[in-house]
Design a protein around this motif. Structure first.
Motif, short mmCIF file in Angstrom:
data_model
loop_
_atom_site.label_atom_id
_atom_site.label_comp_id
_atom_site.label_asym_id
_atom_site.label_seq_id
_atom_site.Cartn_x
_atom_site.Cartn_y
_atom_site.Cartn_z
N TYR A 38 -28.04 -28.00 73.34
CA TYR A 38 -28.69 -27.90 72.02
C TYR A 38 -29.29 -29.25 71.61
O TYR A 38 -28.87 -29.86 70.64
CB TYR A 38 -27.68 -27.43 70.97
N ARG A 76 -31.69 -19.33 62.53
CA ARG A 76 -30.33 -18.81 62.53
C ARG A 76 -29.36 -19.96 62.79
O ARG A 76 -29.43 -20.62 63.82
CB ARG A 76 -30.19 -17.70 63.59
N TRP A 110 -20.05 -20.72 73.01
CA TRP A 110 -21.39 -20.47 73.57
C TRP A 110 -21.70 -18.99 73.58
O TRP A 110 -22.81 -18.58 73.23
CB TRP A 110 -21.47 -21.00 75.00
N ASP A 112 -24.83 -17.43 71.68
CA ASP A 112 -25.88 -16.77 72.45
C ASP A 112 -26.11 -15.35 71.94
O ASP A 112 -27.25 -14.89 71.80
CB ASP A 112 -25.52 -16.74 73.93
N GLU A 113 -25.02 -14.65 71.65
CA GLU A 113 -25.13 -13.29 71.12
C GLU A 113 -25.84 -13.28 69.77
O GLU A 113 -26.59 -12.36 69.46
CB GLU A 113 -23.74 -12.66 70.98
N ALA A 114 -25.61 -14.31 68.97
CA ALA A 114 -26.17 -14.37 67.62
C ALA A 114 -27.56 -14.99 67.59
O ALA A 114 -28.20 -15.02 66.54
CB ALA A 114 -25.23 -15.15 66.70
N GLY A 115 -28.03 -15.53 68.71
CA GLY A 115 -29.35 -16.14 68.75
C GLY A 115 -29.46 -17.38 67.87
O GLY A 115 -30.42 -17.54 67.10
N ILE A 116 -28.50 -18.28 68.00
CA ILE A 116 -28.41 -19.45 67.11
C ILE A 116 -29.49 -20.49 67.45
O ILE A 116 -29.69 -20.84 68.61
CB ILE A 116 -27.01 -20.09 67.20
N ASP A 117 -30.15 -20.98 66.40
CA ASP A 117 -31.16 -22.04 66.53
C ASP A 117 -30.61 -23.41 66.20
O ASP A 117 -31.08 -24.42 66.75
CB ASP A 117 -32.34 -21.76 65.60
N ARG A 137 -40.18 -16.46 59.97
CA ARG A 137 -38.96 -16.37 60.78
C ARG A 137 -37.92 -17.35 60.27
O ARG A 137 -38.11 -18.56 60.34
CB ARG A 137 -39.24 -16.66 62.25
#
Length: 287
Positions: free
Chosen positions: A187, A92, A159, A163-168, A89
């Motif tokens: 974060y 992101r 934000w 959130d839409e992009a699934g950022i880590d 995985r």
């Protein structure tokens, strides 16, 4: 790449006591783990034990979906803080930038050649300057203007995009805005900043100008995790270069840019490779 194609990495910390290495190794061996890398550190002053262990998933008999449940009794017994990640995985990563593009250009180059093993779904800026660089690399570029009056709305817009992009992970590549407390707490240990001085010296604005005025002989750059206190988060990496009385402010800025690029990219790579544990406003960087 630092990860094998099919591996898992465990990062953990807990109060120091005898038998911790054996407990983790025996747990993994129960499920036929082939341990590829293991590194540990004891902080005597804090009485804390920290460890990174990476193992191949080829032949590992415990499904990773069941890992948390199986590991929970050991974690509870030793009061562990832990996380596990899979090489399959890719994290992101979102990049925030203002007008200076040198750190962004370096990150994108390293990402493009495979040195940074992640996905970059978006770049966010408060200016248009870096749009062409983002689009050249095929990454969506979002401009969110920020002013004293609209800061809360601008952060809410960011934000939503993340959130839409699934950022880590968020990387501030010379993003010249101070993030709010609400933003940072969303974060924890997932925002990396580059500051253009050797912290804790010359925090805040215009560090090169203040370094020049002070007559220093060394300038530096610092990459750190962002916390609620400006330029005070756990330091990940630093580098310095020597200057002389012949250098003016522009020379300091030029020399500093080279440091900033390298220091930020190192910190990002180590984070993506799950090599960093943060505690007590310090970090351990495992080999």
């Amino acid at each position: 790449m630092s990860h094998a194609k099919h591996s898992a990495t465990l990062l953990m910390s807990c109060p120091d006591r005898k038998g911790l290495v054996a407990a983790i190794a025996n747990f993994l061996m129960t499920y036929n783990a082939n341990i590829m890398h293991a590194d540990q550190h004891q902080d005597v002053a804090e009485q804390l034990f920290l460890m990174r262990v990476e193992w191949s998933l080829d032949g590992f008999t415990l499904p990773m979906d069941d890992f948390a449940k199986a590991f929970a009794p050991i974690a509870a017994e030793h009061n562990m803080t832990w996380k596990v990640s899979l090489s399959s995985r890719k994290p992101r990563m979102a990049i925030f930038v203002s007008r200076y593009e040198h750190c962004l250009a370096d990150l994108l180059h390293r990402w493009r050649i495979g040195e940074l093993d992640c996905e970059i779904p978006l770049i966010i800026s408060n200016h248009e300057d870096c749009r062409r660089l983002a689009e050249f690399n095929g990454i969506p570029f979002h401009v969110i203007p920020v002013s004293r009056d609209n800061k809360a709305e601008a952060e809410a817009q960011a934000w939503h995009l993340m959130d839409e992009a699934g950022i880590d992970l968020i990387v501030l590549a010379r993003y010249m805005q101070v993030l709010s407390r609400d933003f940072v707490t969303r974060y924890p240990s997932r925002i990396i900043n580059i500051h253009h001085s050797f912290l804790p010296a010359f925090d805040g604005a215009k560090p090169y100008h203040r370094a020049f005025a002070r007559g220093v002989k060394l300038i530096g750059a610092t990459s750190h995790y962002v916390t609620e206190v400006l330029d005070d988060g756990p330091i990940i990496e630093q580098e310095v270069t020597r200057i002389s009385h012949r250098d003016d402010v522009e020379d300091l800025i030029q020399k500093g840019r080279d440091l900033e690029k390298v220091v930020l990219s190192r910190a990002v790579r180590w984070h993506l490779d799950d090599r960093i544990l943060s505690y007590s406003n310090k970090t351990v960087i495992f080999d």
